[in-house]
Write a protein that holds these residues in place. Sequence first.
Motif, PDB file in Angstrom:
ATOM      1  N   GLY A   1       2.560  -4.683  39.268  1.00 29.93           N
ATOM      2  CA  GLY A   1       3.613  -4.117  38.394  1.00 29.93           C
ATOM      3  C   GLY A   1       3.788  -2.464  38.608  1.00 29.93           C
ATOM      4  N   ASP A   2       2.493  -1.918  39.178  1.00 31.76           N
ATOM      5  CA  ASP A   2       2.502  -0.452  39.349  1.00 31.76           C
ATOM      6  C   ASP A   2       3.127  -0.176  40.756  1.00 31.76           C
ATOM      7  OD1 ASP A   2       1.098  -0.173  37.145  1.00 31.76           O
ATOM      8  OD2 ASP A   2      -0.826  -0.112  38.253  1.00 31.76           O
ATOM      9  N   HIS A   3       3.448   1.062  40.673  1.00 27.37           N
ATOM     10  CA  HIS A   3       4.334   1.506  41.783  1.00 27.37           C
ATOM     11  C   HIS A   3       3.599   2.666  42.669  1.00 27.37           C
ATOM     12  CE1 HIS A   3       7.790   4.171  43.292  1.00 27.37           C
ATOM     13  NE2 HIS A   3       8.132   3.163  44.020  1.00 27.37           N
TER      14      HIS A   3
ATOM     15  N   GLU B   1       4.229  -2.556  43.680  1.00 30.06           N
ATOM     16  CA  GLU B   1       5.505  -2.114  44.190  1.00 30.06           C
ATOM     17  C   GLU B   1       5.299  -0.967  45.207  1.00 30.06           C
ATOM     18  OE1 GLU B   1       9.344  -3.245  41.888  1.00 30.06           O
ATOM     19  OE2 GLU B   1       7.756  -2.566  40.364  1.00 30.06           O
TER      20      GLU B   1
ATOM     21  N   THR C   1       6.597   3.569  36.296  1.00 32.47           N
ATOM     22  CA  THR C   1       5.367   2.707  36.668  1.00 32.47           C
ATOM     23  C   THR C   1       4.697   3.324  37.861  1.00 32.47           C
ATOM     24  OG1 THR C   1       6.967   1.463  38.147  1.00 32.47           O
ATOM     25  CG2 THR C   1       6.425   0.644  36.108  1.00 32.47           C
TER      26      THR C   1
END
Length: 404
Positions: free
Chosen positions: A97-99, A124, A143
């Motif tokens: 879910g992090d970017h 991501e 994120t």
Amino acid sequence: MNDLTQCVLTPDVPTTGFDPLGVGVHRASTIVFEDAATYASRGDRGHEGYSYGLYGTPTTRTLEAKLTSLEGGAWSFLTPSGQAANALAVLPFLAAGDHILIADTAYPPMRDLAETDLQRLGVEIEFFDPQSPEDVAAKIRPTTKIVWCESPGSTTMEIQDLPRIAAIAHQHGVLVGVDNTWATPLNFKPLEHGADIVTEALTKFVSGHSDVLMGSITIKDMGLLKPIRSLIGRMGIGVSPDDASLVLRGFETLGVRLRHSERVALNFARRIVGHPVVDQVLHPALETFPGHALWKRDFLGSSGVFSIVFKRQAAAHVAAALDTLQVFAIGASWGGTRSLAAPMSIDGFRTATSWDGPDVILRLSIGLEDETELWTDVERLLETLEVHTTAASTEGQMKAASNG
């Protein structure tokens, strides 16, 4: 004591008065403790103590300390390669879910890690134009956890405005990491320009002899220590003290080697510019290079590595020209005593920007051979390209005339 026991136990030999210039090679997996209580409390020794060989010996700690000082950081870690350093610098701070934002010109294995493994883990990924801090600002999300930079960019040498990128990232609480392999800490100090993490492929200029693989991670803030150290431990990653001693030895001559390669490379770059088969020379220290002003502002010097973009007609004949080299070797990596030439593909490694030159450009790494003999090799390569290009052009004209 029985002979068999004496064979195993090693007598203590006084070291008082033995003060060599070279760093001793301390090999160890097991580290013994004076009593049971000390062993039971070994975790209290912290990151500076010794508890098991995987977490460091005096040899590896010496190299870490030298790197920490030169980078202007708080602590350094050693890894088995430069790419291992890149991977271990970002993995502790990313979850599903992090970017992550990555410079479009980053080292290709770093791009592959992102597109293959980070995405598989639910992270991501997105690439940004390395020459546009505005692109970073536009692409940062709530994120986003890391902005990953490499300046100059891999092969094509784009210079990033690191202070601006770092300021943008930090406004959003985002970490900034930089692969600093091209410059080494002698030519650029990313932590002084806003980065939180800097990595080096010690394999290259620092070790300097093309015979060892190693990387490093240096952090600016001790708050980043535990996540990285813990992941390195969980993954069981360590480096050989013997390899660390080779890197320490290479470090001692880094200054003179780097300055020699810098001078010769810039001289060659200036002489190659304007050759009939050359479209452009990618070297940040050239006054005509697009990122030269940023390089001059932030960097302390340049490297012995630069790239040549040939005109499209000539680019098709690079392989034939490489086979005429007599002093340069053809091979990957760079930064050793031997000069290297490596054709590099660009098209498949750009998504946020476009590359409008030929797919293959030539990267040169200048070593320590005789400068005149190296230049003769470069001239031979350029002359071969010119001959093949002219011949192909003439043949094409003849075919066109006959068809007409």
